[in-house]
Design a protein around this motif. Structure first.
Motif, PDB file in Angstrom:
ATOM      1  N   ASN A 331       0.818  -1.216   0.000  1.00  0.00           N
ATOM      2  CA  ASN A 331       0.000   0.000   0.000  1.00  0.00           C
ATOM      3  C   ASN A 331       0.852   1.266   0.000  1.00  0.00           C
ATOM      4  O   ASN A 331       0.510   2.251  -0.660  1.00  0.00           O
ATOM      5  CB  ASN A 331      -0.937  -0.016   1.206  1.00  0.00           C
ATOM      6  CG  ASN A 331      -2.017  -1.087   1.083  1.00  0.00           C
ATOM      7  OD1 ASN A 331      -2.416  -1.462  -0.012  1.00  0.00           O
ATOM      8  ND2 ASN A 331      -2.459  -1.614   2.220  1.00  0.00           N
ATOM      9  N   ALA A 332       1.963   1.234   0.727  1.00  0.00           N
ATOM     10  CA  ALA A 332       2.835   2.420   0.786  1.00  0.00           C
ATOM     11  C   ALA A 332       3.515   2.670  -0.573  1.00  0.00           C
ATOM     12  O   ALA A 332       3.642   3.820  -0.994  1.00  0.00           O
ATOM     13  CB  ALA A 332       3.880   2.249   1.884  1.00  0.00           C
ATOM     14  N   VAL A 333       3.937   1.592  -1.243  1.00  0.00           N
ATOM     15  CA  VAL A 333       4.556   1.760  -2.562  1.00  0.00           C
ATOM     16  C   VAL A 333       3.542   2.294  -3.563  1.00  0.00           C
ATOM     17  O   VAL A 333       3.824   3.206  -4.347  1.00  0.00           O
ATOM     18  CB  VAL A 333       5.177   0.424  -3.035  1.00  0.00           C
ATOM     19  CG1 VAL A 333       5.634   0.540  -4.496  1.00  0.00           C
ATOM     20  CG2 VAL A 333       6.344   0.014  -2.161  1.00  0.00           C
ATOM     21  N   VAL A 334       2.342   1.727  -3.547  1.00  0.00           N
ATOM     22  CA  VAL A 334       1.303   2.169  -4.478  1.00  0.00           C
ATOM     23  C   VAL A 334       0.953   3.641  -4.236  1.00  0.00           C
ATOM     24  O   VAL A 334       0.817   4.426  -5.180  1.00  0.00           O
ATOM     25  CB  VAL A 334       0.054   1.277  -4.340  1.00  0.00           C
ATOM     26  CG1 VAL A 334      -1.154   1.924  -5.014  1.00  0.00           C
ATOM     27  CG2 VAL A 334       0.315  -0.100  -4.940  1.00  0.00           C
ATOM     28  N   ALA A 335       0.833   4.013  -2.970  1.00  0.00           N
ATOM     29  CA  ALA A 335       0.477   5.405  -2.656  1.00  0.00           C
ATOM     30  C   ALA A 335       1.573   6.389  -3.080  1.00  0.00           C
ATOM     31  O   ALA A 335       1.301   7.573  -3.285  1.00  0.00           O
ATOM     32  CB  ALA A 335       0.189   5.544  -1.165  1.00  0.00           C
ATOM     33  N   GLY A 336       2.795   5.882  -3.191  1.00  0.00           N
ATOM     34  CA  GLY A 336       3.896   6.751  -3.594  1.00  0.00           C
ATOM     35  C   GLY A 336       4.139   6.766  -5.071  1.00  0.00           C
ATOM     36  O   GLY A 336       5.045   7.476  -5.547  1.00  0.00           O
ATOM     37  N   SER A 337       3.358   5.987  -5.822  1.00  0.00           N
ATOM     38  CA  SER A 337       3.616   5.880  -7.265  1.00  0.00           C
ATOM     39  C   SER A 337       2.979   7.043  -8.019  1.00  0.00           C
ATOM     40  O   SER A 337       2.111   7.733  -7.510  1.00  0.00           O
ATOM     41  CB  SER A 337       3.066   4.569  -7.802  1.00  0.00           C
ATOM     42  OG  SER A 337       1.659   4.518  -7.710  1.00  0.00           O
TER      43      SER A 337
END
Length: 337
Positions: A331-337
């Motif tokens: 979720n953190a990677v997706v939110a930072g994409s």
């Protein structure tokens, strides 16, 4: 170079390494344009982590085997309908196994083959483990996570092509521009030590020695990310990548929709051809994801809609049982994409 948008993901990994239980880690992110971010995190591991280090991938090996198989299928060298009896014929005077003719490559690559599963670190040769595996259920009627099925797939691959699937897997990195040896079964690649074997009751050394096509690859972040970038381009319609666009898409079609889990109350899992499909994963904010997790808690996930691939390489068995939830990192990677 570090993206400010990845601060939360970096913070998550750093916390798991510095406060435990991950001994070390490498986090990497790629898009269809290539690798965008790499960082290593050192913790309780006896050696410092570097971004080009090899880690034991365990079940992240499965989609690598699947890609090698798919390349043979798209060339017309191998059929998804080829069955296990062609490489495991009944011996004269031995027990009959007529059910093997119903176990096809498509089942072996989607966890629906119905084989009785030996321990991953079973000391017997893989050929013997496969030959003595009984039938747990009729192929194609249930989902039951399987490692030994991948050895059956590997034997079908060799019978059809004359090559060991290991060689085709190791060649994948070079096809995508990654350094030679980025994906390898060779113990001389010096992967980080795997921790937690006493708690898990397994022998990582025995698993590594078996060169298991379900769990034996040692890989670098570059190897996985370069391959992920190529797959993103293929899924976007580009030709000339590691897979044809239709092959890449075909691997992501569910082969298990509507099938029950063989183990009652097991977490619901959905599989394409070797890919774990996350569309039913309640812990993810964005569920259009394909990829795999390894027993070492290593992650490799591709988000086609977001043009995003990331990997977390680490080295402790079943960190989920120690309180780590990799979906938080997703979720953190997706939110930072």
């Amino acid at each position: 170079m570090e993206s400010v948008a990845l601060d939360d993901a970096v913070r998550w990994v750093r916390r798991q390494v510095e406060q435990g239980p991950l001994p070390s880690a490498v986090l990497g992110v790629a898009t269809s344009g290539g690798i965008q971010f790499l960082e290593a995190f050192s913790g309780s591991d006896e050696r410092p982590a570097r971004v080009d280090d090899h880690y034991a991938l365990y079940s992240v090996t499965k989609p690598l085997t699947g890609i090698a198989m798919a390349r043979a299928i798209e060339r017309g060298d191998l059929s998804l309908r080829r069955d296990l009896s062609t490489v495991l014929p009944d011996a004269p005077g031995g027990p009959a196994h007529p059910w093997r003719s119903a176990v096809r490559l498509e089942h072996l690559l989607s966890h629906t083959a119905g084989l009785v599963e030996p321990a991953l670190d079973d000391p017997r040769p893989l050929d013997e483990q496969l030959a003595t595996a009984g039938q747990a259920f009729v192929a194609g009627t249930r989902i039951s996570y399987s490692n030994i099925a991948f050895h059956g797939a590997a034997k079908l691959f060799t019978a059809a092509t004359g090559r060991a699937v290991h060689d085709d897997i190791e060649a994948l990195a070079g096809l995508t521009g990654a350094a030679d040896g980025s994906l390898t079964f060779d113990a001389a690649s010096d992967p980080h030590r795997v921790y937690g074997q006493e708690r898990a009751g397994v022998s990582p050394d025995r698993i590594a020695a078996a060169r298991h096509p379900a769990a034996g690859v040692n890989g670098t972040a570059e190897g996985l990310l370069s391959l992920g970038a190529s797959l993103l381009r293929a899924l976007g319609g580009a030709r000339g990548e590691v897979l044809h666009p239709e092959t890449a898409r075909g691997m992501t079609i569910s082969r298990t929709a509507g099938l029950p889990e063989a183990v009652p109350n097991d977490d619901r899992r959905d599989f394409g051809l070797t890919w774990h499909l996350r569309d039913e994963s309640s812990g993810l904010l964005h569920r259009d994801a394909i990829g795999h997790e390894g027993w070492t808690t290593t992650q490799w996930w591709i988000y086609p809609e977001l043009d995003l691939c990331f990997t977390l390489l680490t080295n402790v068995l079943d960190a989920r049982g120690l309180g780590v939830d990799p979906d938080e990192l997703n979720n953190a990677v997706v939110a930072g994409s």
